[in-house]
Every structure is written in structure tokens, then in C-alpha cells.
Design a protein around this motif. Structure first.
Motif, mmCIF file in Angstrom:
data_model
loop_
_atom_site.group_PDB
_atom_site.id
_atom_site.type_symbol
_atom_site.label_atom_id
_atom_site.label_comp_id
_atom_site.label_asym_id
_atom_site.label_seq_id
_atom_site.Cartn_x
_atom_site.Cartn_y
_atom_site.Cartn_z
ATOM 1 N N CYS A 1 -5.895 14.758 7.115
ATOM 2 C CA CYS A 1 -5.792 13.497 7.011
ATOM 3 C C CYS A 1 -7.578 13.310 5.882
ATOM 4 N N ALA A 2 -7.238 11.782 5.325
ATOM 5 C CA ALA A 2 -7.958 11.551 4.002
ATOM 6 C C ALA A 2 -8.977 11.376 4.461
ATOM 7 N N ALA A 3 -10.348 11.166 3.863
ATOM 8 C CA ALA A 3 -11.384 11.587 3.993
ATOM 9 C C ALA A 3 -11.826 10.165 3.297
ATOM 10 N N VAL A 4 -11.591 9.018 4.463
ATOM 11 C CA VAL A 4 -11.783 7.809 3.396
ATOM 12 C C VAL A 4 -12.131 6.834 4.021
ATOM 13 N N VAL A 5 -12.702 6.032 4.650
ATOM 14 C CA VAL A 5 -12.503 4.309 6.420
ATOM 15 C C VAL A 5 -11.468 3.622 5.322
ATOM 16 N N PRO A 6 -10.795 3.467 6.028
ATOM 17 C CA PRO A 6 -9.183 2.239 5.205
ATOM 18 C C PRO A 6 -10.169 1.068 5.609
ATOM 19 N N ARG A 7 -9.822 0.040 4.713
ATOM 20 C CA ARG A 7 -10.357 -0.993 4.462
ATOM 21 C C ARG A 7 -9.023 -2.431 5.866
ATOM 22 N N HIS A 8 -7.811 -1.554 5.957
ATOM 23 C CA HIS A 8 -6.608 -2.427 6.876
ATOM 24 C C HIS A 8 -6.183 -4.152 6.710
ATOM 25 N N LEU A 9 -6.022 -3.483 5.004
ATOM 26 C CA LEU A 9 -5.645 -5.047 4.182
ATOM 27 C C LEU A 9 -4.088 -5.160 5.015
ATOM 28 N N SER A 10 -3.425 -6.229 5.406
ATOM 29 C CA SER A 10 -2.430 -6.712 5.363
ATOM 30 C C SER A 10 -1.275 -7.197 4.189
ATOM 31 N N LEU A 11 -0.161 -7.255 4.034
ATOM 32 C CA LEU A 11 0.559 -6.878 2.462
ATOM 33 C C LEU A 11 0.204 -8.198 1.624
ATOM 34 N N LEU A 12 -0.475 -9.084 2.105
ATOM 35 C CA LEU A 12 -0.720 -10.537 1.381
ATOM 36 C C LEU A 12 -2.005 -10.286 0.900
ATOM 37 N N ASP A 13 -2.823 -9.408 2.014
ATOM 38 C CA ASP A 13 -4.324 -9.856 1.275
ATOM 39 C C ASP A 13 -4.417 -8.503 0.138
ATOM 40 N N LEU A 14 -3.464 -7.878 -0.237
ATOM 41 C CA LEU A 14 -3.331 -6.652 -0.914
ATOM 42 C C LEU A 14 -3.553 -7.257 -2.171
ATOM 43 N N LYS A 15 -4.415 -6.994 -3.059
ATOM 44 C CA LYS A 15 -4.555 -7.464 -4.965
ATOM 45 C C LYS A 15 -3.912 -6.158 -5.843
ATOM 46 N N PRO A 16 -2.893 -6.027 -6.763
ATOM 47 C CA PRO A 16 -3.241 -5.259 -8.168
ATOM 48 C C PRO A 16 -3.931 -4.337 -7.763
ATOM 49 N N GLY A 17 -3.959 -2.757 -7.488
ATOM 50 C CA GLY A 17 -4.697 -2.159 -8.069
ATOM 51 C C GLY A 17 -5.317 -1.562 -6.693
ATOM 52 N N ASP A 18 -5.151 -2.061 -5.500
ATOM 53 C CA ASP A 18 -5.157 -2.102 -4.241
ATOM 54 C C ASP A 18 -4.549 -0.804 -3.823
ATOM 55 N N CYS A 19 -5.673 0.760 -3.167
ATOM 56 C CA CYS A 19 -4.281 1.235 -2.610
ATOM 57 C C CYS A 19 -3.407 0.777 -1.134
ATOM 58 N N ARG A 20 -2.468 1.826 -1.357
ATOM 59 C CA ARG A 20 -0.847 0.702 -0.294
ATOM 60 C C ARG A 20 -0.213 1.846 0.100
ATOM 61 N N TYR A 21 -1.944 2.802 1.186
ATOM 62 C CA TYR A 21 -1.593 3.647 2.013
ATOM 63 C C TYR A 21 -1.138 3.048 3.205
ATOM 64 N N PRO A 22 -0.487 3.511 3.954
ATOM 65 C CA PRO A 22 0.149 1.998 5.425
ATOM 66 C C PRO A 22 -1.270 3.124 6.186
ATOM 67 N N TYR A 23 -1.225 2.359 7.620
ATOM 68 C CA TYR A 23 -1.592 2.853 8.296
ATOM 69 C C TYR A 23 -0.697 2.016 9.835
ATOM 70 N N GLY A 24 -0.272 2.754 10.634
ATOM 71 C CA GLY A 24 0.150 1.998 11.929
ATOM 72 C C GLY A 24 1.743 1.199 11.935
ATOM 73 N N GLY A 25 2.117 0.504 12.432
ATOM 74 C CA GLY A 25 3.665 0.048 12.447
ATOM 75 C C GLY A 25 4.481 1.084 13.153
ATOM 76 N N ASP A 26 4.032 1.717 13.286
ATOM 77 C CA ASP A 26 4.469 3.139 14.190
ATOM 78 C C ASP A 26 5.817 1.944 15.680
#
Length: 186
Positions: free
Chosen positions: A112-137
Motif C-alpha cells: 500500500c502507498a504511504a499516503v492519505v488520499p483526498r478522495h476526490l470525485s472525477l469532476l473535482d480532479l484538476k490537471p496535475g492531480d493524482c488519478r489513483y482510484p479508490y473504491g468502485g469494487d
């Protein structure tokens, strides 16, 4: 496909004929001639599977291309109490399924990555934001994304970039010196 219910006497005849070593097409033909029915080979095979008879071996191998018309009746043989000596009875253990699905399997330790995700929706992502997905399983579960600043040249932040790479695979060169020489680039 027409659904046919097997009468008890038809099932008994199938069991008796299978014990005599007839093929399923011969069994269907014999039952059809005896009881004036229209069972197919596959119907006889399916019924035998439901009765637990499929594992029985034929007494004689079938001959390819041997298509004699069905004999209307067979000489009466004494009824056999059991179909074959040593036949395993269906027990609850056999009906449950393979052991691999019933035993507890130890899961490997996941990275696992040593980072606490911000849990942004696809619409809230800005250019340059990490697109590593969480959930949706599972159905209806929303998918969120990490949202931390991306590593240059990647869609992921540095911890997720390293998490998504195989450490052994990235240590090996993509093109070997021998390959480069073979194509004339080395």
C-alpha cells in the motif's frame, strides 16, 4: 425445447439399461420403443446425471458408425440391488464442492502507498492531480481518486507511482544490448 418429466418406470428402465452397459443413445432408443416416448440421448444422459449414474463404465466399448435400429425389448435380467460394487454414495461432503472453495486461504500481504488520499470525485480532479482510484469494487460503490499532486510525467503521485510498478520488472532494461545490436541500433 420441450420439457419432459421422467416417470418412475422410465427412470428405473434407464438405471437398469445403464447397468447393462448400453450407451445413452441406445438407452433412449430402447425406452422410446418400450414406452412409446420421445427421449433423446441428451435427455437420457441428463436424467442419468441427476440420478448419479454418469460415472458408470460401459461393459463394452461402442463401435463408431454402429447404428442398428433399437431392439423393442431386451431379455429380462435379474434386477441388481446396487449398480456396481464399490460405487461411492453421494454424501454431503461430495455435494458441497471442491475443497479449494471451502477452505480458508491465507491472502498475501498487499502493498500500500504511504499516503492519505483526498478522495476526490472525477469532476473535482484538476490537471496535475493524482488519478489513483479508490473504491468502485462493488455495484453502486462510488469511485474516488487520490488527488495529491502528480509526479512529473505520470498520472500518479510519487507513492502511487511506485505502488503501481513492479520493482523487479523496472530494474530490468526494456531493450537488451543484444536486441539493440540485432536491429542495428546498438
Amino acid at each position: 425445447m420441450e420439457m419432459m418429466n421422467w416417470l418412475p418406470e422410465h427412470s428405473a428402465a434407464l438405471q437398469d439399461l445403464r447397468a447393462r452397459g448400453l450407451s445413452y443413445s441406445e438407452i433412449a432408443d430402447t425406452i422410446n420403443a418400450t414406452f412409446n416416448t420421445a427421449y433423446t440421448r441428451n435427455a437420457a444422459l441428463s436424467r442419468a446425471q441427476r440420478m448419479g449414474l454418469v460415472g458408470l463404465e460401459r461393459l463394452e466399448p461402442s463401435l463408431p458408425g454402429h447404428l442398428d435400429p433399437p431392439k423393442p425389448s431386451l431379455p429380462e435380467l435379474p434386477r441388481i440391488g446396487r449398480l456396481r460394487e464399490g460405487r461411492a454414495e453421494l454424501t454431503p461432503d461430495l455435494l458441497r464442492g471442491p475443497k479449494i472453495f471451502t477452505e480458508t486461504v491465507e491472502m498475501p500481504q498487499l502493498r500500500c502507498a504511504a499516503v492519505v488520499p483526498r478522495h476526490l470525485s472525477l469532476l473535482d480532479l484538476k490537471p496535475g492531480d493524482c488519478r489513483y482510484p479508490y473504491g468502485g469494487d462493488s455495484d453502486g460503490e462510488t469511485m474516488t481518486f487520490c488527488g495529491h499532486p502528480c509526479r512529473s510525467g505520470s498520472s500518479y503521485c510519487t507513492p502511487h507511482f511506485h505502488l503501481s510498478r513492479d520493482p523487479e520488472a523496472t530494474a530490468r532494461p526494456v531493450l537488451s544490448a543484444a536486441w539493440l545490436q540485432a536491429i542495428g541500433a546498438g
